[in-house]
Design a protein around this motif. Structure first.
Motif, short mmCIF file in Angstrom:
data_model
loop_
_atom_site.label_atom_id
_atom_site.label_comp_id
_atom_site.label_asym_id
_atom_site.label_seq_id
_atom_site.Cartn_x
_atom_site.Cartn_y
_atom_site.Cartn_z
N UNK A 1 0.81 -1.23 0.00
CA UNK A 1 0.00 0.00 0.00
C UNK A 1 0.84 1.28 0.00
N UNK A 2 2.03 1.22 -0.57
CA UNK A 2 2.94 2.37 -0.59
C UNK A 2 3.17 2.97 0.79
N UNK A 3 2.99 2.14 1.82
CA UNK A 3 3.11 2.63 3.20
C UNK A 3 4.30 2.01 3.93
N UNK A 4 4.53 0.73 3.66
CA UNK A 4 5.68 0.07 4.27
C UNK A 4 6.13 -1.08 3.37
N UNK A 5 7.27 -1.64 3.70
CA UNK A 5 7.82 -2.75 2.91
C UNK A 5 8.02 -3.99 3.78
N UNK A 6 7.94 -5.13 3.11
CA UNK A 6 8.22 -6.41 3.77
C UNK A 6 9.45 -7.00 3.09
N UNK A 7 10.35 -7.54 3.87
CA UNK A 7 11.50 -8.24 3.29
C UNK A 7 11.45 -9.71 3.69
N UNK A 8 11.42 -10.56 2.68
CA UNK A 8 11.47 -12.02 2.87
C UNK A 8 12.93 -12.43 2.72
N UNK A 9 13.50 -12.95 3.79
CA UNK A 9 14.93 -13.28 3.78
C UNK A 9 15.15 -14.78 3.56
N UNK A 10 16.33 -15.15 3.07
CA UNK A 10 16.65 -16.58 3.01
C UNK A 10 16.77 -17.12 4.43
#
Ligand code: GTP
Ligand code: MG
Length: 196
Positions: free
Chosen positions: A68-77
């Motif tokens: 939503x152009x509000x925050x980011x999620x990072x999926x890590x190995x």
């Protein structure tokens, strides 16, 4: 919380190469196969936003998603799974280390722990290292749907007991299931609170 728009921004091997966008970021880490990518799909209510697999070692890069152009999620190995080759484990560990060291917009790191198994030293060490580095963490127990109530309580307690040796105050702990959606709002509450 309901995400209206979730967009895959891209995959990177080095955090310094990720285009710098000043949005708050929330990252998901844990042993390979613990359910990081599945949890991201559960939270965002998308089936296939993050790629999952029954074989450990599926996520091999830093994968960033815009919500939503509000925050980011990072999926890590993942870290430390014996079935992932030594070379890959080393590569993933390096990627994770640099990401955690350099990501200025990291608001909170969710550390996932498999609730089906006894406390693993690799998880305890990782959690303790994050504590030493003052990284804001929240613990997330995964795959709760796979356990009976008493098993779940016993395993949860075993993890808390193991952490008590090093932590005066145990970090927040959320019990989740990517299958049933358990814990979804609790995770989002952390995100909302962190963004103020
Ligand atoms: N029953 C159940 N299975 C789950 C849950 N979460 C994940 N799984 C399964 O666990 C396996 C691994 O899930 P992933 O989400 O790919 O795990 P990951 O932590 O991203 O793994 P890597 O990318 O390899 O590090 C898949 O077969 C999932 O379907 C859960 O809450 N309940
Ligand atoms: Mg994954």
């Amino acid at each position: 919380m309901k995400i209206k728009q979730a967009k895959f921004l891209g995959s990177w091997e080095k955090s310094v190469d990720i285009p710098h966008i000043k949005l708050p970021e929330f990252a998901f880490i844990g042993r390979s196969n613990v359910g990081k990518s599945s949890l991201i799909n559960m939270l965002t209510e998308r089936k296939d936003l993050a790629k999952t697999s029954s074989k450990p070692g599926k996520t091999q890069t830093l994968n960033i998603f815009n919500c939503d152009d509000t925050f980011q999620i990072c999926d890590l190995p993942g870290y430390g799974y014996a079935k992932v080759s030594k070379e890959k484990r080393f590569k993933f560990a390096t990627m994770i280390k640099y990401y955690l060291r350099n990501r200025e917009n990291l608001y909170c790191l969710f550390i996932l722990i498999d609730l089906r198994i006894p406390p693993q030293s690799i998880d305890l060490e990782f959690i303790n290292d994050c504590g030493a580095d003052q990284i804001p963490i929240v613990l997330v127990g995964t795959k709760a749907d796979k356990l009976k109530k008493t098993e779940l309580e016993n395993n949860h307690k075993a993890i808390i007991d193991a952490l008590s040796q090093d932590w005066e105050e145990i970090p927040p702990f959320i019990i989740t299931s990517a299958e049933t959606g358990l814990g979804k709002e609790q995770v989002w509450d952390v995100v909302k609170k962190a963004m103020g």
